[in-house]
Design a protein around this motif. Structure first.
Motif: not given
Length: 427
Positions: A19, A78-79, A82, A86, A104, A173-174, A176-177
């Motif tokens: 990330i 982390h959510l 994400a 974005y 962030y 971001g992906i 992190s999600l």
């Protein structure tokens, strides 16, 4: 540790640093090309990392260590990250980008310590087991850089001109999600109750260890650590824009050579440290910074491109021989009472205050030469950190006296199994 737990922790470390490497390396290039940021605006954005490093101990010391499972806070942060990634992906100006990157960094920096904490708590012998887990973080950082250059080609001249670098935030971001959701599947890591644990601001920031600065040698080392972070900030802020600007092919992928060398020189460090001592080891690290920037100043993307590659490859010596050996020295000199506090103090001073100063110095220097329309812009910029590193090395050589550690204070890593350091270092 059983195999399944080892795999889970390795995947966590891989994603944690994937990330970071997915967007931070190319951040300077993105700001200059996509958002048309000035040098000082770029410095302001990079400074958010230092603010995150300063704030992170409070999140860990006042919240995570007292009330919640580490893996749950890791997942939640982390959510949130994400979502912020974005928003950074959609930003079209520095003004809209800055609040998101600041928030962030405040959310991300604590996750470095939380990932360590989740790992340490599953280990019976962290000194032997942790490195096998942590190396997957470096592999994740490398994978991110190789993906940008060789899989997606987002850092090619054509892609940069089309604004494709913003996709790095979408990729981060992906990831992190994914890590946010995955974190809730990690081994349970509840807070450890400690009867005599202090939650004072001084204890959390490591200020209790400030008494160690009465020792002349430790004071010199401490000041050198802060000052050497100025050249370090030049690298993180300017290296990718420099390599991209002069036309080096696949610059982000080539920068992963620095992380590969970091792993190799980390293996050599114990031998060098035991044979030559702390002073010579740390001096090699300082001189390597000066040499690296001289190679950047006089190399080019053509027949002298090998100078740039060597400069990148010196990252292992620059980082390991100075910062890692510095951690060992701090551990040895602090004594049992101040071990954790001393590490926290040095981390706050370097990645907080030192890098904060460094990012702004790098911004002012770049702004000055950009405004002066200097013919050799990048050469002039790189000669400044080369000079700073050279002066710091000279002063350290003249003022520092290498002395053996007291018998009861052996210079080895002793990670605490119930609490990780507030902030861990950049790869």
């Amino acid at each position: 540790m059983n195999t399944l737990t080892r795999i889970k922790l390795s995947a966590m470390m891989f994603l944690e640093f994937f990330i970071w490497g997915a967007w931070f390396v190319t951040l300077g290039t993105f700001l200059g090309n996509n958002l048309k940021a000035s040098e000082l605006e770029t410095a302001s954005v990079f400074s958010t990392q230092s603010f995150g490093a300063i704030i992170a101990p409070f999140i860990i010391g006042l919240i995570a260590d007292k009330y919640f499972n580490a893996e749950r806070i890791l997942g939640l942060l982390h959510l949130v990250g994400a979502f912020l990634m974005y928003q950074m992906y959609q930003s079209d100006s520095v003004g809209t980008f800055y609040p998101y990157v600041f928030t962030y960094m405040v959310a991300y920096m604590p996750t470095l310590a939380l990932a360590n904490s989740v790992s340490f708590r599953q280990m019976k012998n962290p000194e032997k087991e942790f490195s096998v887990i942590r190396v997957w973080g470096t592999i994740g950082w490398i994978a991110a850089g190789l993906s940008i250059s060789y899989l997606f080609h987002w850092d090619s001249a054509q892609s940069i001109g089309q604004g494709m670098l913003k996709n790095t935030f979408l990729m981060a971001g992906i990831a992190s999600l994914v890590l946010g959701v995955y974190s809730f599947l990690l081994p349970k890591t509840p807070p450890v109750r400690q009867e005599n644990k202090s939650n004072s601001v001084a204890d959390i920031l490591g200020l209790d260890a400030i008494k160690l600065l009465k020792n002349r040698n430790f004071l010199i080392f401490f000041l050198a650590s802060v000052l050497i972070c100025i050249p370090l900030a030049f690298y993180y802020q300017n290296a990718n824009p420099f390599l991209t600007g002069i036309g080096l092919d696949n610059p982000t992928g080539k920068m992963t050579i620095g992380q590969i060398s970091e792993v190799l020189f980390l293996l050599l460090l114990p031998v060098f440290f035991s044979r030559y001592g702390f002073k010579k080891t740390i001096l090699v690290g300082m001189v390597a910074w000066a040499v690296r920037y001289l190679l950047f100043a006089y190399g080019n993307a053509g027949e002298l491109s090998f100078m740039l590659i060597i400069g990148i490859a010196l990252h292992g010596i620059c980082y390991d021989f100075f910062f890692v050996s510095g951690q060992i020295y701090t551990d040895a000199r602090a004594g049992e009472r101040y071990k954790s506090s001393a590490q926290g103090l040095v981390t706050l001073a370097t990645y907080g205050v030192g890098m904060l100063i460094g990012f702004w110095v790098a911004g002012y220097i770049s702004e000055y030469y950009r405004g002066a329309d200097a013919e050799n812009f990048w050469q002039n910029v790189w000669l400044v950190p080369a000079g700073i590193a050279g002066v710091v090395a000279l002063l350290f050589l003249l003022l520092f006296r290498d002395q053996p550690a007291p018998p009861q204070e052996v210079p080895v890593f002793e990670p605490e199994t119930d609490k990780a350091p507030a902030v861990t270092s950049l790869p």
